[in-house]
Motif scaffolding. Structure first.
Motif, PDB file in Angstrom:
ATOM      1  N   GLN A 198       0.840  -1.206   0.000  1.00  0.00           N
ATOM      2  CA  GLN A 198       0.000   0.000   0.000  1.00  0.00           C
ATOM      3  C   GLN A 198       0.875   1.257   0.000  1.00  0.00           C
ATOM      4  O   GLN A 198       0.640   2.198  -0.758  1.00  0.00           O
ATOM      5  N   ILE A 199       1.921   1.250   0.832  1.00  0.00           N
ATOM      6  CA  ILE A 199       2.810   2.420   0.904  1.00  0.00           C
ATOM      7  C   ILE A 199       3.519   2.647  -0.432  1.00  0.00           C
ATOM      8  O   ILE A 199       3.616   3.785  -0.901  1.00  0.00           O
ATOM      9  N   THR A 200       3.980   1.575  -1.061  1.00  0.00           N
ATOM     10  CA  THR A 200       4.679   1.769  -2.342  1.00  0.00           C
ATOM     11  C   THR A 200       3.704   2.252  -3.425  1.00  0.00           C
ATOM     12  O   THR A 200       4.073   3.047  -4.272  1.00  0.00           O
ATOM     13  N   GLU A 201       2.455   1.796  -3.352  1.00  0.00           N
ATOM     14  CA  GLU A 201       1.465   2.299  -4.313  1.00  0.00           C
ATOM     15  C   GLU A 201       1.126   3.760  -4.061  1.00  0.00           C
ATOM     16  O   GLU A 201       0.974   4.548  -4.981  1.00  0.00           O
ATOM     17  N   GLU A 202       1.010   4.128  -2.798  1.00  0.00           N
ATOM     18  CA  GLU A 202       0.669   5.521  -2.459  1.00  0.00           C
ATOM     19  C   GLU A 202       1.832   6.467  -2.763  1.00  0.00           C
ATOM     20  O   GLU A 202       1.636   7.639  -3.055  1.00  0.00           O
ATOM     21  N   GLY A 203       3.057   5.953  -2.670  1.00  0.00           N
ATOM     22  CA  GLY A 203       4.251   6.752  -2.971  1.00  0.00           C
ATOM     23  C   GLY A 203       4.293   8.051  -2.194  1.00  0.00           C
ATOM     24  O   GLY A 203       4.033   8.076  -0.991  1.00  0.00           O
ATOM     25  N   THR A 213      11.968  -3.952   4.018  1.00  0.00           N
ATOM     26  CA  THR A 213      12.871  -3.978   2.861  1.00  0.00           C
ATOM     27  C   THR A 213      12.138  -3.561   1.580  1.00  0.00           C
ATOM     28  O   THR A 213      12.719  -2.890   0.722  1.00  0.00           O
ATOM     29  N   ILE A 214      10.863  -3.943   1.458  1.00  0.00           N
ATOM     30  CA  ILE A 214      10.093  -3.552   0.270  1.00  0.00           C
ATOM     31  C   ILE A 214      10.006  -2.021   0.171  1.00  0.00           C
ATOM     32  O   ILE A 214      10.251  -1.431  -0.881  1.00  0.00           O
ATOM     33  N   VAL A 215       9.695  -1.384   1.295  1.00  0.00           N
ATOM     34  CA  VAL A 215       9.556   0.084   1.298  1.00  0.00           C
ATOM     35  C   VAL A 215      10.929   0.748   1.126  1.00  0.00           C
ATOM     36  O   VAL A 215      11.075   1.750   0.416  1.00  0.00           O
ATOM     37  N   ASP A 216      11.949   0.154   1.744  1.00  0.00           N
ATOM     38  CA  ASP A 216      13.324   0.668   1.611  1.00  0.00           C
ATOM     39  C   ASP A 216      13.782   0.587   0.150  1.00  0.00           C
ATOM     40  O   ASP A 216      14.324   1.553  -0.402  1.00  0.00           O
ATOM     41  N   ASN A 217      13.544  -0.566  -0.489  1.00  0.00           N
ATOM     42  CA  ASN A 217      13.958  -0.733  -1.887  1.00  0.00           C
ATOM     43  C   ASN A 217      13.251   0.258  -2.822  1.00  0.00           C
ATOM     44  O   ASN A 217      13.768   0.588  -3.880  1.00  0.00           O
ATOM     45  N   ALA A 218      12.066   0.708  -2.428  1.00  0.00           N
ATOM     46  CA  ALA A 218      11.346   1.702  -3.235  1.00  0.00           C
ATOM     47  C   ALA A 218      11.847   3.120  -2.923  1.00  0.00           C
ATOM     48  O   ALA A 218      11.342   4.100  -3.483  1.00  0.00           O
TER      49      ALA A 218
END
Ligand SMILES: [Fe+2]
Length: 342
Positions: free
Chosen positions: A76-81, A98-103
């Motif tokens: 959700q966070i990566t989609e919201e950016g 790690t998913i949010v960090d990699n983004a």
């Protein structure tokens, strides 16, 4: 001259707004009730519901908690950016961090924020910090099994001798973090073989509580979960309530993996100072001790906080060395899907 309906509506709105403003000032809320800090929380709901009022009282800040699951909230966070309403993200397990960090969506944390947390639990890029640890364990039924019957490695549960005897919950982020550690430590081929063995021999259940109940009731001989499920049950229901015991793999086995709950600040947040204040508090001795004394029985990472002595001491866990920022959630879900576990 009569007042138009429209004007009186406006007047009512102004009156309502000033009442709200007065109320929010009194309770320490932001203007018109908007919170000072929005936290997306994927750690256990009950823990944060207990903890956040302590922070609100001390800081005078008003916090909005939005609860969800690790991977769902990370996605959700990566989609919201840039537009994410989240100021802070808390997870149960580190693969979601790690998913949010990699983004590239986290702020690099200042040293002061993580001063109380040992370096092993802060990734090298300082994109987030660990704030709690949870030990992988196997539970076993004490009517059918003894400690000596338990395998030396968690990898052994894939063997045919465990057919129909070991329960686990593949849809949970907790189990998926364990798989990510196996992947990091043993490589892709060994992980694939392990997952295939678990699919063939293991008993799939809905969540970690059901893992524990299945072991307690004797439906299975053993189960894979984290330590606190068993300790919480004992604390709530007493030592005589169950017919299970814990097996700690130790010896740097993947089955002794320590899963780290993480906290990070979103770079898009306009509340950087408030978010830093919260993370400094969360990793500080007072909050760490409050978590240690809560129902949760997870390990605080600040060495000045201490957990109930009933729980196996942190210093005796012998976990494998795993770089906290290296655990790969998406590859794990791909491998688990391939093995027919998701
Ligand atoms: Fe959990």
């Amino acid at each position: 001259m009569t007042t138009s309906p429209r004007r009186s509506a406006t007047r009512v709105n102004v009156a309502l707004a000033s009442t709200l403003l007065a109320a929010s000032t009194l309770s320490g809320c932001g203007v018109f009730g908007s919170p000072d800090l929005v936290i997306y929380n994927a750690q256990h709901e009950q823990l944060l519901d207990e903890l956040i009022p302590l922070f609100e009282e001390e800081s005078g800040l008003d916090v909005e908690l939005r609860h969800g699951k690790d991977l769902e909230m990370a996605n959700q966070i990566t989609e919201e950016g840039e537009d994410s309403p989240a100021d802070v993200f808390l997870t149960e397990n580190s693969p979601a961090m790690t998913i949010v960090d990699n983004a590239g969506l986290f702020t690099e944390l200042p040293e002061a924020v993580t001063a109380t947390i040992p370096d092993d639990y802060v990734p090298a890029d300082r994109a987030w910090t660990g704030f709690l640890a949870r030990s992988t364990v196997a539970m076993y039924n004490t009517d059918s099994m003894t400690e000596a019957d338990m395998p030396a490695s968690i990898l052994d549960f894939a063997d045919p001798e465990w057919e129909g005897r070991v329960a686990f919950s593949p849809t949970g982020a907790d189990f998926q973090a364990i798989v990510s550690a196996v992947l990091e430590l043993e490589g892709e081929e060994a992980t694939r073989a392990w997952l295939e063995g678990l699919k063939a021999n293991g008993v799939i259940v809905q969540n970690n509580l059901v893992v524990m109940q299945s072991v307690d009731s004797g439906e299975v001989d053993a189960g894979i979960a984290y330590h606190y499920y068993w300790y919480r049950d004992r604390e709530e229901n007493g030592a005589d309530s169950d017919t299970s015991a814990l097996h700690f793999f130790g010896d740097q086995d993947p089955g002794a993996f320590l899963s780290i709950s993480g906290a990070g600040i979103l770079a898009s947040s306009e509340k950087q100072a408030e978010a830093e204040e919260f993370l400094t508090w969360l990793t500080g001795t007072e909050a760490q001790q409050a978590m240690a004394e809560s129902y949760a029985l997870e390990y605080p990472l600040n060495p000045d906080a201490s957990l109930d002595p009933e729980v196996k001491p942190f210093s005796e866990l012998e976990p494998p060395q795993v770089d906290v920022s290296s655990l790969n959630g998406p590859q794990v879900t791909d491998l688990m899907t391939e093995a027919g576990l998701l």
